[in-house]
Design a protein around this motif. Structure first.
Motif, PDB file in Angstrom:
ATOM      1  N   PRO A  74       0.819  -1.225   0.000  1.00  0.00           N
ATOM      2  CA  PRO A  74       0.000   0.000   0.000  1.00  0.00           C
ATOM      3  C   PRO A  74       0.851   1.272   0.000  1.00  0.00           C
ATOM      4  O   PRO A  74       0.530   2.235  -0.696  1.00  0.00           O
ATOM      5  N   LYS A  75       1.927   1.264   0.757  1.00  0.00           N
ATOM      6  CA  LYS A  75       2.789   2.449   0.789  1.00  0.00           C
ATOM      7  C   LYS A  75       3.446   2.670  -0.560  1.00  0.00           C
ATOM      8  O   LYS A  75       3.603   3.811  -0.995  1.00  0.00           O
ATOM      9  N   ASP A  76       3.828   1.582  -1.220  1.00  0.00           N
ATOM     10  CA  ASP A  76       4.421   1.698  -2.557  1.00  0.00           C
ATOM     11  C   ASP A  76       3.427   2.292  -3.545  1.00  0.00           C
ATOM     12  O   ASP A  76       3.820   2.904  -4.531  1.00  0.00           O
ATOM     13  N   MET A  77       2.133   2.099  -3.274  1.00  0.00           N
ATOM     14  CA  MET A  77       1.098   2.618  -4.162  1.00  0.00           C
ATOM     15  C   MET A  77       0.625   4.009  -3.735  1.00  0.00           C
ATOM     16  O   MET A  77      -0.307   4.559  -4.309  1.00  0.00           O
ATOM     17  N   GLY A  78       1.240   4.560  -2.689  1.00  0.00           N
ATOM     18  CA  GLY A  78       0.934   5.917  -2.277  1.00  0.00           C
ATOM     19  C   GLY A  78      -0.076   6.067  -1.155  1.00  0.00           C
ATOM     20  O   GLY A  78      -0.529   7.166  -0.864  1.00  0.00           O
ATOM     21  N   ALA A  79      -0.445   4.977  -0.494  1.00  0.00           N
ATOM     22  CA  ALA A  79      -1.418   5.055   0.595  1.00  0.00           C
ATOM     23  C   ALA A  79      -0.773   5.657   1.840  1.00  0.00           C
ATOM     24  O   ALA A  79       0.369   5.353   2.179  1.00  0.00           O
ATOM     25  N   ALA A  80      -1.536   6.506   2.524  1.00  0.00           N
ATOM     26  CA  ALA A  80      -1.074   7.094   3.776  1.00  0.00           C
ATOM     27  C   ALA A  80      -1.278   6.086   4.906  1.00  0.00           C
ATOM     28  O   ALA A  80      -2.084   5.159   4.795  1.00  0.00           O
ATOM     29  N   ASP A  81      -0.552   6.290   5.992  1.00  0.00           N
ATOM     30  CA  ASP A  81      -0.687   5.391   7.144  1.00  0.00           C
ATOM     31  C   ASP A  81      -2.126   5.331   7.636  1.00  0.00           C
ATOM     32  O   ASP A  81      -2.618   4.262   8.010  1.00  0.00           O
ATOM     33  N   ALA A  82      -2.823   6.469   7.659  1.00  0.00           N
ATOM     34  CA  ALA A  82      -4.217   6.500   8.113  1.00  0.00           C
ATOM     35  C   ALA A  82      -5.118   5.684   7.190  1.00  0.00           C
ATOM     36  O   ALA A  82      -6.055   5.022   7.649  1.00  0.00           O
ATOM     37  N   GLU A  83      -4.850   5.716   5.896  1.00  0.00           N
ATOM     38  CA  GLU A  83      -5.646   4.933   4.942  1.00  0.00           C
ATOM     39  C   GLU A  83      -5.421   3.440   5.150  1.00  0.00           C
ATOM     40  O   GLU A  83      -6.370   2.646   5.085  1.00  0.00           O
ATOM     41  N   ILE A  84      -4.191   3.066   5.407  1.00  0.00           N
ATOM     42  CA  ILE A  84      -3.876   1.660   5.661  1.00  0.00           C
ATOM     43  C   ILE A  84      -4.555   1.211   6.951  1.00  0.00           C
ATOM     44  O   ILE A  84      -5.161   0.133   7.002  1.00  0.00           O
ATOM     45  N   ALA A  85      -4.493   2.035   7.980  1.00  0.00           N
ATOM     46  CA  ALA A  85      -5.125   1.701   9.258  1.00  0.00           C
ATOM     47  C   ALA A  85      -6.633   1.530   9.089  1.00  0.00           C
ATOM     48  O   ALA A  85      -7.230   0.608   9.653  1.00  0.00           O
ATOM     49  N   GLU A  86      -7.261   2.404   8.315  1.00  0.00           N
ATOM     50  CA  GLU A  86      -8.699   2.291   8.088  1.00  0.00           C
ATOM     51  C   GLU A  86      -9.043   1.011   7.331  1.00  0.00           C
ATOM     52  O   GLU A  86     -10.011   0.315   7.665  1.00  0.00           O
ATOM     53  N   ALA A  87      -8.243   0.683   6.330  1.00  0.00           N
ATOM     54  CA  ALA A  87      -8.485  -0.545   5.563  1.00  0.00           C
ATOM     55  C   ALA A  87      -8.354  -1.781   6.442  1.00  0.00           C
ATOM     56  O   ALA A  87      -9.162  -2.705   6.356  1.00  0.00           O
ATOM     57  N   VAL A  88      -7.358  -1.790   7.316  1.00  0.00           N
ATOM     58  CA  VAL A  88      -7.165  -2.928   8.222  1.00  0.00           C
ATOM     59  C   VAL A  88      -8.331  -3.019   9.198  1.00  0.00           C
ATOM     60  O   VAL A  88      -8.845  -4.115   9.464  1.00  0.00           O
TER      61      VAL A  88
END
Length: 56
Positions: free
Chosen positions: A12-26
């Motif tokens: 996700p980070k390689d695709m430009g996702a922010a930490d908050a976006e990753i946390a929400e997805a999880v």
């Protein structure tokens, strides 16, 4: 079953996702998995479930 590797730490980070976006997805994934287990464990009738929650 959860993966034992750290794929989510990189892709996700390689695709430009922010930490908050990753946390929400999880978090959303966890909620979905939880309620799926609850409903399957209770053997809820899917057609009755749709009627109750979708109004069909």
């Amino acid at each position: 079953m959860p993966a034992d590797h750290d794929l989510l730490d990189h892709l996700p980070k390689d695709m430009g996702a922010a930490d908050a976006e990753i946390a929400e997805a999880v978090a959303q994934t966890g909620l979905t998995r939880n309620w799926s287990a609850v409903l399957n464990g209770m053997q809820v009738d899917f057609e009755a479930f749709k009627v109750e929650f979708e109004g069909e």
